[in-house]
Design an enzyme around this catalytic site. Structure first.
Site, PDB file in Angstrom:
ATOM      1  N   ASP A   1      41.940  45.710  32.740  1.00 38.63           N
ATOM      2  CA  ASP A   1      41.480  44.941  33.883  1.00 38.63           C
ATOM      3  C   ASP A   1      41.473  43.466  33.450  1.00 38.63           C
ATOM      4  O   ASP A   1      41.795  43.116  32.318  1.00 38.63           O
ATOM      5  CB  ASP A   1      40.101  45.425  34.363  1.00 38.63           C
ATOM      6  CG  ASP A   1      39.811  44.972  35.801  1.00 38.63           C
ATOM      7  OD1 ASP A   1      40.535  44.098  36.316  1.00 38.63           O
ATOM      8  OD2 ASP A   1      38.852  45.472  36.406  1.00 38.63           O
TER       9      ASP A   1
HETATM   10  C1  BGC Z   1      39.162  43.807  39.287  1.00 34.73           C
HETATM   11  C2  BGC Z   1      40.250  44.829  39.547  1.00 34.73           C
HETATM   12  C3  BGC Z   1      41.486  44.159  40.076  1.00 34.73           C
HETATM   13  C4  BGC Z   1      41.916  43.064  39.118  1.00 34.73           C
HETATM   14  C5  BGC Z   1      43.177  42.356  39.543  1.00 34.73           C
HETATM   15  C6  BGC Z   1      39.658  42.610  38.527  1.00 34.73           C
HETATM   16  O1  BGC Z   1      38.714  41.586  38.508  1.00 34.73           O
HETATM   17  O2  BGC Z   1      38.102  44.421  38.598  1.00 34.73           O
HETATM   18  O3  BGC Z   1      39.788  45.810  40.427  1.00 34.73           O
HETATM   19  O4  BGC Z   1      42.511  45.085  40.269  1.00 34.73           O
HETATM   20  O5  BGC Z   1      40.868  42.112  39.035  1.00 34.73           O
HETATM   21  O6  BGC Z   1      42.973  41.558  40.644  1.00 34.73           O
END
Ligand code: BGC
Length: 765
Positions: free
Chosen positions: A310
């Site tokens: 993530d």
């Molecule tokens: C979130 C994810 C997301 C990623 C990309 C993160 O901050 O936890 O759910 O897919 O960002 O945008």
């Protein structure tokens, strides 16, 4: 007591029977020899620098700039990232979503540079979390919590098909969804992003979404499908503090039985990639947890897909979690744990440091090759080598009326009728309606986060063509019959909890001329950490609004429009009817108007337990001792489960009667197929859909059993006066649990099974 037990080796249908040491019986995705040959050939021609580049994903924000409202790519920065650092993946939208034409231009440029410089296509990823929700003009579906409330996997499938189509129309082949975290804590700001608190619901609906998005053949994802990234692996929805990205402490049994199950189901449905939970579980950040990533997921399920971090989560191992001294050590930990691609997202130092780590022998070449194989395999499976771009003109149905109708039906099926005293709903035509409350006239509120922007806060700028609740009610009941006086409003484009000074008196005055009050309250949009809270009660202004309106004596229809269940125990008794529309998105206002007018019959059920009190947060599958009131003698346990509404609760405009609940056998073993049938009669005067749920209770077990567990569900439409015989099948092994050693265990003894108000006993021999 049961006197023996055995360990299940077989895999159960949905909640699978694998333990740490179990191996999958067959690969989760059968490998395609032609693709594997292509992967090996490409890999054999790559330098270490190129390999590390393929493992790197950066954010688009560092590759361009805005000129007014127009995002402009800086070609030299793209050339540097891809040409010099060999970057293989890019993600995200520059602050706000873009038109499909603009996405074609942005991703088209990136692909042109990638093919020219590397001969390997880039895999671009976007959070298309409820429809292609970073694309202007795309079809937005209700958020996942609504799809959970619909208890209808077909809707998840249909939404997936359309989302994939509209993503490809925007030249984007990869999305970071579905989200199958279990919302076990109502305080958590990401409750609305998944399908609710139950493992089976997340498993079944998540798997349907995977098939809709990716299609049925994960080796050959066609130009109308996209790759998924199921997230966030795993245990994210149980934070001890209730706050985002904070530690969870989850017993191994629950981790495997509940948290792992939806990911397993999605992997078995062909999921090509998985994103890791940002937080830590049992003291270990998941990004550094080799057991969970490599042993359980990759090896345990024999899965050859790709694991992506993530946002910046390798960096977080040293900046936030304190398990690494510096970035280099953090990279070493994460890559050795089994991470294949890092969502960096702002700088390219990862590449330099990982190359050093390989040269120093701290990360093996074999681990790098394994990771890069997984990245390349994804790109081959997606057909990107042959077709790096998917032109917009091939997608004439983008944003079509046909798609809008699917989204409207999904919204109707996902808005939960919780209260309807004396059948006040549907509302009679011709009534004068006061529409009030901060959620009454806002597309932002209907949509929630991940809508046009991360926080969803700009949605009202881009949604002129859709109807707010107020607009939809005007269209349905006639503008002359409807007055808008909000009484409480949110700060436009502000933080989700920011409200303007209330003008409750104005709303009270307006109520004088109304026959009924439609009070639209709840939350404004938010996402992730900015949505954290310390008080689960609904805002005081909003509760005061309801209390003041109640004094007028006019009937109140309360509309809850919220991402998580905010406590309303003081105002619930003041409402004659309540509908929790959750976050139904762009067609949610129209769907609500259809329900209010009786043109649609509600059929949704709560996908989580709605709490009544701040200090009484529980889930539906609590242990029996949590409901022990008193016992003889001095002790008064005073442990009573008190909820506002239970998991699975939801009313209809018709009524259903259950009878004749039967099981194909009274005795079973692990391999027995248990076929349950129950007659469900529509005893009202209109057609309706009912969610038939099968629950089990293990009467005595060597580990404290839950009071009940959902084992199967099926949504059926029944005409008035008709009876449907509903069949629900499970395997004996589905009733197993995971013991403290991490082994699936089925013990002899009695199980009480329940459907509606019907129960029967079966015995495991
Ligand atoms: C979130 C994810 C997301 C990623 C990309 C993160 O901050 O936890 O759910 O897919 O960002 O945008």
């Amino acid at each position: 007591m049961k006197n023996f037990r055995f360990i299940l080796l077989a895999m159960a249908a949905c909640l699978g029977a694998v333990s740490c040491s179990d191996k999958a019986v067959k690969p989760a995705i059968p490998s395609d020899p032609q693709i594997e040959r292509a992967v090996e050939k490409t890999l054999s021609q790559m330098t270490l620098e190129e390999k590390v580049g393929q493992m790197t994903e950066i954010g688009i924000d560092i590759l361009g700039h805005y000129e007014g409202d127009n995002w402009v790519m800086d070609v030299d920065k793209v050339e540097n990232a891809i040409g010099r650092y060999k970057v293989g993946s890019i993600l995200n939208t520059p602050v706000v979503g873009q038109t499909p034409e603009k996405w074609q231009e942005i991703i088209g440029l990136i692909q042109e540079v990638s093919m020219r410089e590397l001969g390997i296509p880039c895999v671009y990823g976007l959070d298309m979390n409820h429809g292609a929700s970073y694309v202007m003009g795309a079809t937005y579906f209700p958020q996942n919590i609504n799809i959970g409330a619909s208890f209808n996997p077909q809707l998840a499938y249909d939404a997936g098909v359309i989302t994939a189509y509209e993503s490809r129309a925007s030249n984007c082949p990869w999305t970071y969804c579905p989200t199958v975290d279990l919302s076990r804590d109502p305080r958590w700001p990401r409750v609305w992003e998944n399908y609710g608190e139950d493992a089976l619901v997340n498993a079944v609906i998540g798997a349907a979404s995977v098939r809709g998005l990716q299609g049925e053949d994960p080796n050959h994802v066609g130009p109308e499908n996209i790759a998924v990234s199921v997230k966030h692996y795993m245990g994210y929805g149980h934070p001890r503090t209730g706050k985002d990205r904070t530690p969870a402490y989850i017993p191994e049994s629950e981790l495997r039985e509940k948290c792992f199950a939806p990911f397993k189901a999605c992997v078995e449905a062909g999921a090509l990639t998985i994103m890791v939970n940002s937080a830590s579980v049992n003291g270990v950040p998941v990004h550094a947890n080799k057991e969970l990533i490599t042993d359980w997921l990759k090896e345990g399920l024999d899965w050859d897909g790709m694991v992506v971090t993530d946002w910046s989560d390798i960096n977080n191992l040293y900046t936030r979690e304190g398990v690494a001294t510096d970035k280099k050590q953090a990279i070493e930990m994460a890559i050795n744990a089994g991470i294949d691609m890092t969502m960096e997202p702002y700088d390219l130092e990862f590449c330099t440091l990982l190359i050093e780590l390989v040269k120093e022998g701290r990360v093996s070449k074999a681990r790098i090759d394994d990771a890069v194989r997984r990245v390349l395999r994804l790109k081959y499976r997606l057909g990107l080598f042959e077709t790096p771009n998917t032109p917009l003109e091939n997608y004439p149905k983008f944003g079509s009326e046909e798609f809008a109708q699917v989204a409207t039906r999904a919204a109707e099926e996902s808005e939960v009728l919780l209260k309807n005293v004396d059948g006040i709903l549907p509302l009679k035509k011709g009534l004068k309606i006061l529409v009030t409350g901060p959620n009454a006239n806002s597309m932002r509120c209907l949509n929630g986060g991940w809508s046009y922007s991360w926080q969803g806060h700009l949605a009202d700028r881009y949604t002129q063509q859709y109807n707010t609740i107020y607009e939809a009610v005007c269209n349905k009941f006639g503008k002359n019959n409807v007055v808008l006086e909000q009484g409480v409003t949110y700060v436009a484009e502000g933080g989700y909890e920011e409200e303007n000074a209330p003008q409750i008196e104005k709303a009270v005055r307006a109520a004088a001329g109304a026959d009924v009050i439609l009070a639209c309250i709840g939350e404004n949009s938010y996402c992730e950490t900015p949505g954290n809270l310390s008080d689960l009660a609904l805002s005081e202004n909003q509760r005061n609004l309801i209390k003041a309106l109640a004094k007028t004596g006019k009937p109140i229809v309360m509309i809850l429009n919220e991402g998580r269940p905010r406590i309303i125990n003081d105002i619930e008794p003041l409402a004659d009817a309540i509908i929790d529309i959750l976050l139904p998105s762009n067609y949610g206002g129209d769907a609500l108007a259809n329900i209010l007018a009786g043109d649609a019959n509600p059929s949704a059920k709560l996908p989580y337990t709605y709490p009544r009190h701040q200090a009484a947060l529980t889930n539906y599958d609590y242990r029996i001792s949590e409901e022990t009131d008193t016992m003889p003698g001095a002790y008064d346990y005073n442990a009573v489960v008190s909820v506002q509404w239970p998991f699975g609760y939801g009313l209809s405009y018709t009524t259903f009667e259950y009878s004749n609940f039967q099981c194909s056998t009274t005795e079973f073993g692990a391999d027995t197929e248990l076929v349950f049938t129950v007659d469900v009669k529509n005893t009202g005067d209109r057609a309706g859909k009912e969610v038939v749920m099968l629950y089990s209770r293990d009467m005595v077990a060597s580990m404290v059993p839950e009071n009940r567990r959902l084992r199967a569900f099926e949504k059926v439409e029944i005409q008035p006066g008709e009876t449907a015989t509903v069949t629900l099948k499970i395997k004996g092994s589905d009733l197993a649990f995971v013991n403290p050693q991490g082994e699936w265990t089925l013990e002899p003894g009695d199980f009480r099974m329940q459907a509606g108000n019907q129960t029967l006993m079966i015995t495991c021999k």
